[in-house]
Write a protein that holds these residues in place. Structure first.
Motif, PDB file in Angstrom:
ATOM      1  N   ASP A  56       6.165 -11.633 -16.392  1.00  8.77           N
ATOM      2  CA  ASP A  56       4.894 -12.045 -15.788  1.00  8.77           C
ATOM      3  C   ASP A  56       4.695 -13.559 -15.900  1.00  8.77           C
ATOM      4  O   ASP A  56       5.561 -14.285 -16.401  1.00  8.77           O
ATOM      5  N   GLU A  57       3.560 -14.032 -15.426  1.00  4.91           N
ATOM      6  CA  GLU A  57       3.281 -15.473 -15.406  1.00  4.91           C
ATOM      7  C   GLU A  57       3.165 -16.094 -16.791  1.00  4.91           C
ATOM      8  O   GLU A  57       3.203 -17.315 -16.936  1.00  4.91           O
ATOM      9  N   PHE A  58       3.029 -15.260 -17.837  1.00  8.01           N
ATOM     10  CA  PHE A  58       2.935 -15.749 -19.208  1.00  8.01           C
ATOM     11  C   PHE A  58       4.275 -15.674 -19.935  1.00  8.01           C
ATOM     12  O   PHE A  58       4.358 -15.937 -21.123  1.00  8.01           O
ATOM     13  N   GLY A  59       5.332 -15.261 -19.218  1.00 10.34           N
ATOM     14  CA  GLY A  59       6.659 -15.158 -19.816  1.00 10.34           C
ATOM     15  C   GLY A  59       6.899 -13.858 -20.566  1.00 10.34           C
ATOM     16  O   GLY A  59       7.913 -13.722 -21.231  1.00 10.34           O
ATOM     17  N   GLN A  60       5.982 -12.914 -20.441  1.00  8.57           N
ATOM     18  CA  GLN A  60       6.118 -11.621 -21.117  1.00  8.57           C
ATOM     19  C   GLN A  60       6.806 -10.619 -20.202  1.00  8.57           C
ATOM     20  O   GLN A  60       6.524 -10.568 -19.009  1.00  8.57           O
ATOM     21  N   VAL A  61       7.709  -9.825 -20.770  1.00  6.30           N
ATOM     22  CA  VAL A  61       8.370  -8.774 -19.997  1.00  6.30           C
ATOM     23  C   VAL A  61       7.403  -7.606 -19.865  1.00  6.30           C
ATOM     24  O   VAL A  61       6.846  -7.139 -20.853  1.00  6.30           O
ATOM     25  N   ARG A  62       7.186  -7.174 -18.628  1.00  6.59           N
ATOM     26  CA  ARG A  62       6.305  -6.036 -18.344  1.00  6.59           C
ATOM     27  C   ARG A  62       7.142  -4.898 -17.779  1.00  6.59           C
ATOM     28  O   ARG A  62       7.994  -5.122 -16.930  1.00  6.59           O
ATOM     29  N   ARG A  63       6.884  -3.703 -18.262  1.00  7.37           N
ATOM     30  CA  ARG A  63       7.557  -2.503 -17.765  1.00  7.37           C
ATOM     31  C   ARG A  63       6.592  -1.821 -16.801  1.00  7.37           C
ATOM     32  O   ARG A  63       5.479  -1.467 -17.174  1.00  7.37           O
ATOM     33  N   ILE A  64       7.018  -1.629 -15.556  1.00  6.88           N
ATOM     34  CA  ILE A  64       6.165  -1.054 -14.519  1.00  6.88           C
ATOM     35  C   ILE A  64       6.774   0.274 -14.066  1.00  6.88           C
ATOM     36  O   ILE A  64       7.903   0.295 -13.556  1.00  6.88           O
ATOM     37  N   PRO A  65       6.067   1.388 -14.242  1.00  6.88           N
ATOM     38  CA  PRO A  65       6.592   2.678 -13.784  1.00  6.88           C
ATOM     39  C   PRO A  65       6.691   2.719 -12.260  1.00  6.88           C
ATOM     40  O   PRO A  65       5.855   2.131 -11.556  1.00  6.88           O
ATOM     41  N   PHE A  66       7.708   3.399 -11.757  1.00  8.05           N
ATOM     42  CA  PHE A  66       7.904   3.503 -10.312  1.00  8.05           C
ATOM     43  C   PHE A  66       6.697   4.118  -9.610  1.00  8.05           C
ATOM     44  O   PHE A  66       6.425   3.786  -8.462  1.00  8.05           O
ATOM     45  N   HIS A  67       5.962   4.997 -10.278  1.00  3.14           N
ATOM     46  CA  HIS A  67       4.826   5.631  -9.600  1.00  3.14           C
ATOM     47  C   HIS A  67       3.694   4.641  -9.286  1.00  3.14           C
ATOM     48  O   HIS A  67       2.813   4.948  -8.503  1.00  3.14           O
ATOM     49  N   ARG A  68       3.743   3.437  -9.872  1.00  7.38           N
ATOM     50  CA  ARG A  68       2.732   2.421  -9.552  1.00  7.38           C
ATOM     51  C   ARG A  68       3.127   1.536  -8.375  1.00  7.38           C
ATOM     52  O   ARG A  68       2.335   0.714  -7.915  1.00  7.38           O
ATOM     53  N   ILE A  69       4.347   1.717  -7.860  1.00  8.88           N
ATOM     54  CA  ILE A  69       4.736   0.986  -6.657  1.00  8.88           C
ATOM     55  C   ILE A  69       3.983   1.599  -5.488  1.00  8.88           C
ATOM     56  O   ILE A  69       3.999   2.810  -5.282  1.00  8.88           O
ATOM     57  N   ARG A  70       3.289   0.772  -4.738  1.00  3.70           N
ATOM     58  CA  ARG A  70       2.496   1.238  -3.605  1.00  3.70           C
ATOM     59  C   ARG A  70       3.101   0.850  -2.261  1.00  3.70           C
ATOM     60  O   ARG A  70       2.904   1.528  -1.263  1.00  3.70           O
ATOM     61  N   GLU A  71       3.839  -0.291  -2.238  1.00  2.00           N
ATOM     62  CA  GLU A  71       4.380  -0.798  -0.979  1.00  2.00           C
ATOM     63  C   GLU A  71       5.690  -1.531  -1.238  1.00  2.00           C
ATOM     64  O   GLU A  71       5.897  -2.065  -2.323  1.00  2.00           O
ATOM     65  N   VAL A  72       6.535  -1.558  -0.212  1.00  3.78           N
ATOM     66  CA  VAL A  72       7.745  -2.378  -0.239  1.00  3.78           C
ATOM     67  C   VAL A  72       7.757  -3.176   1.060  1.00  3.78           C
ATOM     68  O   VAL A  72       7.497  -2.628   2.137  1.00  3.78           O
ATOM     69  N   TYR A  73       8.033  -4.453   0.947  1.00  2.00           N
ATOM     70  CA  TYR A  73       8.020  -5.373   2.082  1.00  2.00           C
ATOM     71  C   TYR A  73       9.408  -5.961   2.309  1.00  2.00           C
ATOM     72  O   TYR A  73      10.148  -6.209   1.353  1.00  2.00           O
ATOM     73  N   ARG A  74       9.717  -6.207   3.574  1.00  2.00           N
ATOM     74  CA  ARG A  74      10.886  -7.002   3.942  1.00  2.00           C
ATOM     75  C   ARG A  74      10.376  -8.071   4.899  1.00  2.00           C
ATOM     76  O   ARG A  74       9.793  -7.754   5.938  1.00  2.00           O
ATOM     77  N   ASP A  75      10.584  -9.306   4.520  1.00  2.00           N
ATOM     78  CA  ASP A  75      10.128 -10.441   5.343  1.00  2.00           C
ATOM     79  C   ASP A  75       8.659 -10.292   5.737  1.00  2.00           C
ATOM     80  O   ASP A  75       8.285 -10.445   6.905  1.00  2.00           O
ATOM     81  N   ASP A  76       7.817  -9.943   4.758  1.00  2.21           N
ATOM     82  CA  ASP A  76       6.363  -9.814   4.895  1.00  2.21           C
ATOM     83  C   ASP A  76       5.907  -8.654   5.781  1.00  2.21           C
ATOM     84  O   ASP A  76       4.752  -8.600   6.182  1.00  2.21           O
ATOM     85  N   ARG A  77       6.786  -7.718   6.075  1.00  2.00           N
ATOM     86  CA  ARG A  77       6.417  -6.516   6.839  1.00  2.00           C
ATOM     87  C   ARG A  77       6.615  -5.292   5.953  1.00  2.00           C
ATOM     88  O   ARG A  77       7.634  -5.185   5.265  1.00  2.00           O
ATOM     89  N   ILE A  78       5.670  -4.379   5.972  1.00  4.25           N
ATOM     90  CA  ILE A  78       5.782  -3.172   5.149  1.00  4.25           C
ATOM     91  C   ILE A  78       6.877  -2.272   5.716  1.00  4.25           C
ATOM     92  O   ILE A  78       6.871  -1.948   6.905  1.00  4.25           O
ATOM     93  N   ILE A  79       7.832  -1.892   4.842  1.00  4.18           N
ATOM     94  CA  ILE A  79       8.884  -0.959   5.243  1.00  4.18           C
ATOM     95  C   ILE A  79       8.713   0.390   4.540  1.00  4.18           C
ATOM     96  O   ILE A  79       9.369   1.355   4.901  1.00  4.18           O
ATOM     97  N   TRP A  80       7.853   0.435   3.529  1.00  6.33           N
ATOM     98  CA  TRP A  80       7.593   1.679   2.790  1.00  6.33           C
ATOM     99  C   TRP A  80       6.203   1.588   2.206  1.00  6.33           C
ATOM    100  O   TRP A  80       5.793   0.538   1.711  1.00  6.33           O
ATOM    101  N   LYS A  81       5.459   2.684   2.293  1.00  4.68           N
ATOM    102  CA  LYS A  81       4.117   2.724   1.704  1.00  4.68           C
ATOM    103  C   LYS A  81       3.896   4.114   1.129  1.00  4.68           C
ATOM    104  O   LYS A  81       4.146   5.110   1.805  1.00  4.68           O
ATOM    105  N   ARG A  82       3.406   4.154  -0.104  1.00  2.64           N
ATOM    106  CA  ARG A  82       3.123   5.429  -0.756  1.00  2.64           C
ATOM    107  C   ARG A  82       1.946   6.087  -0.060  1.00  2.64           C
ATOM    108  O   ARG A  82       0.907   5.449   0.170  1.00  2.64           O
ATOM    109  N   PRO A  83       2.065   7.374   0.263  1.00  2.00           N
ATOM    110  CA  PRO A  83       0.926   8.067   0.871  1.00  2.00           C
ATOM    111  C   PRO A  83      -0.265   8.107  -0.086  1.00  2.00           C
ATOM    112  O   PRO A  83      -0.084   8.214  -1.291  1.00  2.00           O
ATOM    113  N   GLU A  84      -1.453   8.022   0.458  1.00  2.07           N
ATOM    114  CA  GLU A  84      -2.653   8.032  -0.392  1.00  2.07           C
ATOM    115  C   GLU A  84      -3.153   9.428  -0.616  1.00  2.07           C
ATOM    116  O   GLU A  84      -2.881  10.359  -0.012  1.00  2.07           O
TER     117      GLU A  84
END
Length: 84
Positions: A56-84
């Motif tokens: 993170d911005e403070f230099g701390q390693v953060r572990r992020i579970p995959f279930h918290r991923i909401r979107e994936v972008y390629r060149d600023d366009r959404i290529i994957w979005k978790r259903p709500e």
């Protein structure tokens, strides 16, 4: 829809599919917002199948579970979005 871990593996290992600027949008529960991070700045520890790590911005390693991923972008366009 492709599971997130399969999509991330394809981006990482398929050079043609992984071209461009790829980013992950994950939910920050403390701020209740989506943060975007470049896939280049993400670590996938060996043997870890449920989370990725980032510095993170403070230099701390953060572990992020995959279930918290909401979107994936390629060149600023959404290529994957978790259903709500």
């Amino acid at each position: 829809m492709m599971p997130i871990h399969k999509l991330l593996n394809r981006i990482r290992w398929d050079k043609e599919f992984g071209r461009g600027r790829n980013e992950i949008g994950f939910l920050d529960r403390r701020e209740d917002t989506i943060h975007r991070v470049a896939l280049k700045g993400v670590l996938f520890p060996a043997g870890e199948r449920r989370a990725f790590e980032m510095v993170d911005e403070f230099g701390q390693v953060r572990r992020i579970p995959f279930h918290r991923i909401r979107e994936v972008y390629r060149d600023d366009r959404i290529i994957w979005k978790r259903p709500e």
